[in-house]
Scaffold this active site. Structure first.
Site, short mmCIF file in Angstrom:
data_model
loop_
_atom_site.label_atom_id
_atom_site.label_comp_id
_atom_site.label_asym_id
_atom_site.label_seq_id
_atom_site.Cartn_x
_atom_site.Cartn_y
_atom_site.Cartn_z
N PHE A 1 73.20 -56.95 -1.90
CA PHE A 1 73.66 -58.13 -2.63
C PHE A 1 74.79 -58.79 -1.84
O PHE A 1 75.53 -58.14 -1.11
CB PHE A 1 74.19 -57.72 -4.01
CG PHE A 1 73.11 -57.55 -5.05
CD1 PHE A 1 71.81 -57.93 -4.82
CD2 PHE A 1 73.42 -57.00 -6.29
CE1 PHE A 1 70.82 -57.78 -5.78
CE2 PHE A 1 72.44 -56.83 -7.27
CZ PHE A 1 71.14 -57.23 -7.01
N CYS B 1 74.57 -52.70 -0.81
CA CYS B 1 73.47 -51.76 -0.58
C CYS B 1 73.14 -51.58 0.89
O CYS B 1 72.17 -50.89 1.23
CB CYS B 1 72.25 -52.18 -1.38
SG CYS B 1 72.58 -52.25 -3.16
N HIS C 1 66.88 -46.54 -6.48
CA HIS C 1 67.76 -47.23 -5.54
C HIS C 1 69.15 -46.59 -5.62
O HIS C 1 69.87 -46.77 -6.61
CB HIS C 1 67.83 -48.71 -5.88
CG HIS C 1 68.55 -49.55 -4.87
ND1 HIS C 1 69.19 -49.02 -3.76
CD2 HIS C 1 68.71 -50.90 -4.78
CE1 HIS C 1 69.71 -50.00 -3.05
NE2 HIS C 1 69.45 -51.15 -3.64
#
Length: 427
Positions: free
Chosen positions: A413, A177, A354
């Protein structure tokens, strides 16, 4: 090169001259910014596939393109092309279909989706073999070449390179991300090195498909507030319960400030600095000491040559997960100190969800629009603040404020963290 086109370390200043964006709120800057600053949400029930039996049945889907039959690859490509085209048009750079620099693009991991696997498996109805061996036998028949684009990591980059005729081999990257921010960092560094005078930086993601949804559900990362989709994403609020998965794309055209000025290009902002720092603590969690996030923010401010007190506004990563929001607050507090209490913070994910790989690109565009318009977009659903996260969250409605310098955070992550500082053009 004059001093007013060099940064505090004597490197070329890098300007943003074009921006493009696609989210669940719409296609293009105008539609997105109007809805975002009005506090509208793009989160809704998923209609694309059957969600019965799934814990999460909502998402920020992009339904503005006619993709039939649907595939994540084709939607990702369409969104990336739309965002890049808008950015290039705004920059007025190059000639039609001839971009004078490289393409750096963030794309999701490449893989076949379940319908493709079913297509391969059913293609040998009379076969005695089963399982993975049957999939391989079907794939080796040479009758399914049309699926190859789904498993080539560079396929989206190659498509955009052909469409816009960018220079050299395009670079495809994936840093979870943080990916969108990574493309901007790589473009910034390439221009500073003198490798190029311009770069097209794009991030795109269309992971709202059954397998993607199930993967993040198994990680307990997603909100399950299915009966109130527009209320589900609530960054920094006390009762936040996870992020809302979403689709989108963002693009920026970067140029050396000297080159942009020389051709009379619009100077929409300056990429003052970037920083990245990773940890290897856990696949999804950050090290509780926050060292990597803190390090990424500190490196960014040092690279940009700005002090914590010069940050006017933070476009937060703000996923709405209990873990991420807490770690982002602790990191900001460690770096900005007492100044944090007077620094407005927004999370666009409260409205668009997101967008994963694309998040850093989308939020870069919104950060630049904040500088341009002096409007801070709100964090909606901030009805019950978390007392353990005492931030100046812009709650529920936009706020007017002159902004010269924005810190945009992207925390992925796997402990992949990239931050960017944008500023207005130097006086």
């Amino acid at each position: 090169m004059s001093n007013d086109t060099l940064d505090h370390k004597g490197r070329p200043l890098v300007a943003v001259t074009g921006r493009g964006v696609v989210t669940s709120l719409g296609i293009g800057k105008s539609d997105n910014w109007t809805k975002l600053t009005a506090g509208q949400s793009g989160i809704k029930p998923i209609r694309r596939f059957d969600t019965r039996g799934l814990k999460t049945t909502i998402a920020g889907t992009v339904d503005h393109f006619d993709i039939e039959p649907y595939s994540a690859f084709d939607l990702s490509t369409a969104m990336a092309e739309a965002a890049a085209a808008e950015a290039i048009e705004e920059a007025c750079i190059g000639s039609r279909s001839s971009f004078p620099g490289p393409l750096i693009i963030a794309t999701p991991p490449s893989e076949l989706e379940w319908p493709h696997l079913r297509q391969l498996y059913n293609a040998l109805p009379d076969s005695d073999i089963s399982g993975y061996a049957r999939l391989l036998a079907s794939a080796r028949s040479g009758k399914h070449a049309d699926l190859a684009r789904h498993v080539r990591f560079a396929a989206i980059a190659d498509r955009l390179k052909d469409r816009f005729s960018t220079r050299g081999e395009p670079l495809s990257i994936c840093t979870a991300c943080a990916s969108g921010a990574t493309t901007i960092q790589l473009g910034l560094e390439a221009i500073r090195r003198g490798d190029t005078e311009a770069a097209l930086c794009v991030g795109t993601d269309a992971t709202v498909h059954p397998e993607g949804l199930i993967r993040f559900s198994l990680l307990s990362a997603l909100s399950t507030v299915n009966d109130a989709p527009q209320k589900a994403s609530k960054p920094f609020a006390k009762r936040r319960d996870g992020f809302v998965i979403a689709e989108g794309a963002g693009a920026v055209v970067l140029e050396s400030l000297s080159a942009a000025k020389a051709r009379g290009a619009p100077i929409l902002g300056i990429v003052r600095g970037c920083g990245e720092k990773a940890d290897s603590f856990h696949r999804t969690r950050s090290n509780p000491d926050g060292a990597a996030m803190i390090g990424a923010i500190r490196k960014t401010l040092d690279d940009a040559g700005v002090t914590p007190e010069q940050i006017d506004y933070v476009n937060a990563h703000g996923t709405s997960t209990p873990e991420n929001d807490r770690m982002e607050y602790l990191s900001l507090k460690a770096v900005l100190g007492e100044h944090l209490a007077n620094t407005p913070v927004s999370s666009n994910k409260s409205m668009i969800g997101h967008t994963l790989i694309a998040a850093g690109s989308v939020e870069a565009v919104f950060s630049l629009l904040t500088i341009e318009t002096s409007i801070l977009p709100p964090t909606i659903n901030y009805d019950e603040p978390d007392p353990d996260l005492p931030l100046d969250v812009v709650p529920n409605t936009s706020r007017s404020k002159s902004v010269s310098t924005v810190l945009s955070n992207s925390f992925g992550f796997g402990g992949q963290n990239v931050c960017v500082v944008f500023s207005s053009e130097p006086a």
